[in-house]
Design an enzyme around this catalytic site. Structure first.
Site, PDB file in Angstrom:
ATOM      1  N   LEU A 189       0.831  -1.207   0.000  1.00 44.72           N
ATOM      2  CA  LEU A 189       0.000   0.000   0.000  1.00 44.72           C
ATOM      3  C   LEU A 189       0.863   1.254   0.000  1.00 44.72           C
ATOM      4  O   LEU A 189       2.048   1.204   0.361  1.00 44.72           O
ATOM      5  CB  LEU A 189      -0.914  -0.041   1.225  1.00 44.72           C
ATOM      6  CG  LEU A 189      -1.902  -1.226   1.216  1.00 44.72           C
ATOM      7  CD1 LEU A 189      -2.473  -1.475   2.599  1.00 44.72           C
ATOM      8  CD2 LEU A 189      -3.010  -0.984   0.199  1.00 44.72           C
ATOM      9  N   PRO A 190       0.272   2.399  -0.359  1.00 46.59           N
ATOM     10  CA  PRO A 190       1.097   3.607  -0.532  1.00 46.59           C
ATOM     11  C   PRO A 190       1.818   4.077   0.729  1.00 46.59           C
ATOM     12  O   PRO A 190       3.005   4.381   0.682  1.00 46.59           O
ATOM     13  CB  PRO A 190       0.096   4.664  -1.008  1.00 46.59           C
ATOM     14  CG  PRO A 190      -1.040   3.902  -1.597  1.00 46.59           C
ATOM     15  CD  PRO A 190      -1.118   2.613  -0.821  1.00 46.59           C
ATOM     16  N   THR A 205       6.258   0.595   2.157  1.00 48.53           N
ATOM     17  CA  THR A 205       7.253   1.424   2.836  1.00 48.53           C
ATOM     18  C   THR A 205       6.504   2.438   3.695  1.00 48.53           C
ATOM     19  O   THR A 205       5.886   3.359   3.156  1.00 48.53           O
ATOM     20  CB  THR A 205       8.149   2.143   1.809  1.00 48.53           C
ATOM     21  OG1 THR A 205       8.779   1.158   0.989  1.00 48.53           O
ATOM     22  CG2 THR A 205       9.221   2.966   2.515  1.00 48.53           C
ATOM     23  N   LYS A 237      15.277  -0.469   6.370  1.00 46.49           N
ATOM     24  CA  LYS A 237      15.096   0.106   5.026  1.00 46.49           C
ATOM     25  C   LYS A 237      15.178   1.637   5.084  1.00 46.49           C
ATOM     26  O   LYS A 237      15.799   2.265   4.233  1.00 46.49           O
ATOM     27  CB  LYS A 237      13.751  -0.326   4.416  1.00 46.49           C
ATOM     28  CG  LYS A 237      13.548   0.420   3.102  1.00 46.49           C
ATOM     29  CD  LYS A 237      12.435   0.024   2.230  1.00 46.49           C
ATOM     30  CE  LYS A 237      12.400   1.064   1.096  1.00 46.49           C
ATOM     31  NZ  LYS A 237      11.510   0.779   0.027  1.00 46.49           N
ATOM     32  N   LYS A 255       9.882  10.707  -0.173  1.00 43.82           N
ATOM     33  CA  LYS A 255       9.051   9.983   0.800  1.00 43.82           C
ATOM     34  C   LYS A 255       9.927   9.269   1.836  1.00 43.82           C
ATOM     35  O   LYS A 255       9.691   9.358   3.042  1.00 43.82           O
ATOM     36  CB  LYS A 255       8.175   8.954   0.066  1.00 43.82           C
ATOM     37  CG  LYS A 255       7.379   8.072   1.019  1.00 43.82           C
ATOM     38  CD  LYS A 255       6.675   6.915   0.304  1.00 43.82           C
ATOM     39  CE  LYS A 255       6.117   5.954   1.348  1.00 43.82           C
ATOM     40  NZ  LYS A 255       5.450   4.793   0.795  1.00 43.82           N
TER      41      LYS A 255
END
Ligand code: NAD
Length: 325
Positions: free
Chosen positions: A83-84, A114, A189, A264
């Site tokens: 998902l976004p 992420t 990450k 982002k």
């Protein structure tokens, strides 16, 4: 960080695991090709997206199209979300009718989005409290890697959950990297991409300064990539064209990994830093630089295009065309 051996071909991958039912929520640029890999490997994929067009496409690829989160989870051994952002994951997990409420106890939930560390830990804890297993398994590698099943997964969760997920993740990924307890995958990450964002700017500044000094760029590149000034971005993802083959800078800065994606991830790094009182001044500056890049019409340019913005001593796009090819 443990490192599982990579598995290199799809035939071999599909033999690793018996056919099972997998829920897949989020069929966008990344989710669709990931779901497709699972379908090709013989699994039943119960696919859900807000977009009807994407649902139809998933159906054409062989997925069972479903209309709710509960249906995606119904009878599934595991449910993958791609998902976004954090708010979407929070909603899909925690809202009424969401995964935490509707998935059967024992179901393995895998979030590959992420997102911020706090949301990941929160949905993980809520899942475990309901008798579900949950791992965060964000990916590195973009759409191209997803299409050929060569994503890298950085996994946070119990070792038992990691072992349970591994045969499925191997279908979609080349490398599985175990980071530690749940929430660690996304944490690692974010740290990695914070370093990458800073390094890419360093690489661009290095080459632009060399250019302005009138140095031989090819020689400069060879020397620095073999000396103490090297970094991954410079050596493997050179931001100026004509110095390294097969990278976005030699292909019109088509992503790859977009400026918006880097912005982002740097934002996530700053949210994380704020939440634990960590001082990360270079990352804060990198975020400002990538935000300017995106706001100047380059959100969908590869992030290495930041070299177009950095003119050595000025912010401008009027860079000498002989440098940019
Ligand atoms: P995307 O926007 O293309 O896809 C996300 C999909 O989720 C959309 O199709 C959207 O309709 C769907 N969605 C949103 N809310 C939903 C809900 N409540 N129920 C069902 N579906 C819902 O994004 P993407 O490029 O596929 O990226 C997905 C994630 O992967 C992001 O977190 C991104 O940061 C990460 N990521 C992307 C890349 C990349 O190169 N695109 C690389 C690494 C990681």
């Amino acid at each position: 960080m443990a490192h599982r051996p990579s598995v290199s071909d799809t035939t071999q991958k599909s033999e690793n695991v018996m056919s099972t039912t997998v829920g897949f929520i989020g069929l966008g640029n990344m989710g669709m090709p990931m779901a497709e890999q699972l379908i090709r490997a013989g699994h039943t994929v119960q696919a859900l997206d807000l977009s009807k067009a994407l649902q139809e496409k998933a159906g054409e690829l062989g997925a069972t199209v479903v209309g709710s989160i509960a249906e995606a989870a119904d009878g599934a051994d595991m449910v993958i979300t791609m998902l976004p952002a954090g708010q979407h994951v929070r909603s899909v997990y925690l809202d009424e009718g969401g995964l935490v409420e509707t998935a059967a106890p024992g179901t393995l939930l895998i979030d590959s989005s992420t997102i911020d560390v706090d949301t990941s830990r929160e949905v993980g804890a809520a899942s475990v409290a309901r008798g579900l297993e949950m791992i965060d398994a964000p990916v590195t590698g973009g759409v191209m890697a997803a299409r050929i099943g060569k994503l890298n997964f950085i996994v946070g969760g119990t070792e038992a959950s990691f072992a349970r997920a591994a045969p499925y993740l191997e279908i979609m990924g080349g490398n599985l990297l175990y980071a530690g307890e749940q929430g660690s995958g996304i944490g690692v990450k974010i740290c990695n991409n914070m370093s990458l964002g800073i390094s890419m700017i360093a690489a661009a500044e290095t080459l632009m300064l060399a250019k302005r000094l009138g140095l031989d760029l090819k020689r400069t590149y060879e020397i620095v990539t073999n000396a103490s000034g090297q970094n991954w971005a410079l050596s493997n993802y050179c931001p100026l064209p004509g110095l390294l083959d097969g990278v976005p800078s030699t292909n019109g800065y088509i992503p790859g990994f977009s400026g918006a994606m880097m912005r982002k991830d740097l934002r996530l790094s700053q949210d994380a830093a704020l939440s634990v009182n960590a001082t990360t001044p270079l990352a804060a500056h990198a975020l400002a630089i990538f935000s300017h890049f995106c706001d100047s019409g380059h959100a969908e340019t590869d992030y290495s295009g930041i070299s177009k913005l950095i003119g050595g001593d000025a912010w401008d796009y009027e860079v000498d065309p002989s440098v940019l090819g």
